[in-house]
Design an enzyme around this catalytic site. Structure first.
Site, PDB file in Angstrom:
ATOM      1  CG  LEU A 157      -1.888  -1.059   1.482  1.00 38.29           C
ATOM      2  CD1 LEU A 157      -2.377  -1.052   2.921  1.00 38.29           C
ATOM      3  CD2 LEU A 157      -3.061  -0.873   0.529  1.00 38.29           C
ATOM      4  CG  HIS A 158       2.578   3.128  -3.119  1.00 36.86           C
ATOM      5  ND1 HIS A 158       2.201   1.989  -3.776  1.00 36.86           N
ATOM      6  CD2 HIS A 158       2.705   4.084  -4.075  1.00 36.86           C
ATOM      7  CE1 HIS A 158       2.115   2.225  -5.065  1.00 36.86           C
ATOM      8  NE2 HIS A 158       2.401   3.492  -5.281  1.00 36.86           N
ATOM      9  NE  ARG A 159      -1.793   4.081  -6.493  1.00 33.16           N
ATOM     10  CZ  ARG A 159      -0.837   4.302  -7.373  1.00 33.16           C
ATOM     11  NH1 ARG A 159      -0.298   5.491  -7.501  1.00 33.16           N
ATOM     12  NH2 ARG A 159      -0.426   3.341  -8.155  1.00 33.16           N
TER      13      ARG A 159
END
Ligand code: UD1
Length: 388
Positions: free
Chosen positions: A224-226
């Site tokens: 997850l990085h958005r």
């Protein structure tokens, strides 16, 4: 009698731009294919948007990408700062040593910055992975895609439907070529070298509850990085709680992006992930990542590229977003959008635990040969320019 001209008569000068992690998998097969023609001089320019060993150098090593000729070392910053720094660094290079064409890949800030500089200098521009749209202008990447495609002379697409999207935006159909997906070229090229998932788990976590249960029951892989997920504290807390609950039935390996690591620590959420059946790791190299993806029962992600790789591998993917610019991974592949509601994520994982999840099929021209098609279109374009 006049002698027929060789089809490609002149050595071509091509500048290729990379900046951030997902660019590296895309450029690797393109550089190989240009090299095979023996008639291109390539200058590889790394903007330095990603600079950590685990976000950049490891991909050059594992994918056999030659060291960049130039690194602009722009580093981190806001979207505007990064874009501006790439523009300022790149312009003098292109002025001093002008290429025949500049090639950009993907949708990161480095992509749009380079596209703007080339266009202002009247240097032809090729965009690999053109025509993807999420219709979500809150995503920085969507703006990058819209602008880069408007500026490009050659638009090379991963899915057939991209053509009608681009034509609706006023782009001439002759500029658009459906070539397939270079990300999948890299996947197929490297799959036999990938470290098997259980070996990576043993290396990272031998002797832990996570390792013994993951090897026995299978595991889920998480990335997850958005900003829309991780920069919003309430949303991130909801996702973290859902992951902790999912891990009760399915051990989870979470490869944590630097942005996410910083947000988890700042929000005091890292402790909530200190469950015996969750393994948090630094960002992983490519060969470990594709091996884990192949071995996972489900992948939970908000990445663009991972939606495509799981589709090619036939592994169920749950995308923690409300939209995707890669709809073919849903209509044909193994991807499902779950939004960022913790309940939707829990339900979707429960269904996969029961049924095994979507299988899907591999989309058209995701055949490992996209880079060769890209190189042919670039060289044909340059030949036509020369002839004009
Ligand atoms: C960028 C891309 C995104 C892509 C992602 C893959 C844009 C707008 N976004 O997002 O499309 O999916 O790369 O990772 O271009 N950082 C490090 N080390 C690094 C790089 C970043 O510590 O090597 C940290 C910095 O604190 C930085 C943050 O991560 O501020 C975010 O990096 P940035 O390049 O701004 O965006 P990404 O979130 O990685």
């Amino acid at each position: 009698m006049t002698k027929a001209m060789p089809r490609y008569s002149k050595t071509r000068r091509i500048d290729c731009i990379v900046g951030a992690r997902p660019n590296f998998m895309k450029i690797a097969p393109i550089l190989r294919a240009f090299g095979d023609t023996k008639r291109c001089t390539i200058r590889l320019i790394h903007t330095g948007q990603h600079y950590d060993e685990s976000m950049s150098a490891v991909f050059f090593d594992e994918l056999g990408i030659p060291a960049p000729d130039i690194n602009l070392e722009v580093g981190s910053g806001t979207n505007t700062e990064q874009t501006a720094r790439v523009m300022l660094g790149l312009e003098p290079l292109l002025v001093a040593d002008r290429p025949d064409i500049l090639l950009v890949v993907g949708d990161v800030n480095s992509t749009v910055a380079a596209a703007l500089v080339a266009t202002k200098l009247l240097i032809p521009l090729a965009h690999v992975e053109a025509g993807l749209r999420s219709r979500d202008r809150t995503m920085p990447e969507e703006i990058n895609r819209l602008v880069t495609d408007q500026l490009s002379d050659l638009l090379l697409t991963t899915e057939r439907e991209s053509l009608s999207r681009l034509v609706r935006e006023g782009i001439a159909a002759e500029r658009v070529h459906f070539v397939g997906n270079v990300m999948i070229d890299t996947l197929y090229h490297n799959l036999s070298r990938a470290r098997p998932a259980n070996d990576t788990i043993a290396l990272l976590a031998n002797g832990t509850t996570f390792a013994s249960q993951a090897m026995r029951d299978g595991f889920g892989l998480v990335t997850l990085h958005r900003p829309s997920n991780v920069d919003d504290s309430a949303k991130l807390a909801g996702i973290v709680n859902a992951l902790a609950e999912i891990s009760i039935n399915l051990p989870l390996l979470f490869a944590v992006h630097p942005r996410t690591r910083a947000r988890l620590v700042a929000d005091g959420l890292d402790g909530k992930l200190a469950e015996p059946r969750i393994l948090l790791t630094s960002p992983l190299g490519y060969l470990d990542m594709i091996g884990l993806m192949k071995g996972a029962r489900v992948v939970i992600t908000d990445s663009g590229g991972i939606q495509e790789e799981t589709t090619a591998l036939g592994v169920p993917c749950l995308t923690v977003r409300d939209n995707t610019e890669r709809p073919i991974t849903i209509s044909e592949g193994t991807n499902t959008l779950v939004g960022s509601s913790p309940n939707a994520l829990l339900t979707a994982v429960g269904e996969i635990n029961g049924s095994g999840g979507k299988r899907g099929r591999v989309p058209e021209l995701w055949d490992g040969k996209a880079a060769g098609r890209i190189v042919r279109h670039v060289l044909d374009f340059l030949d036509q320019q020369l002839a004009a």
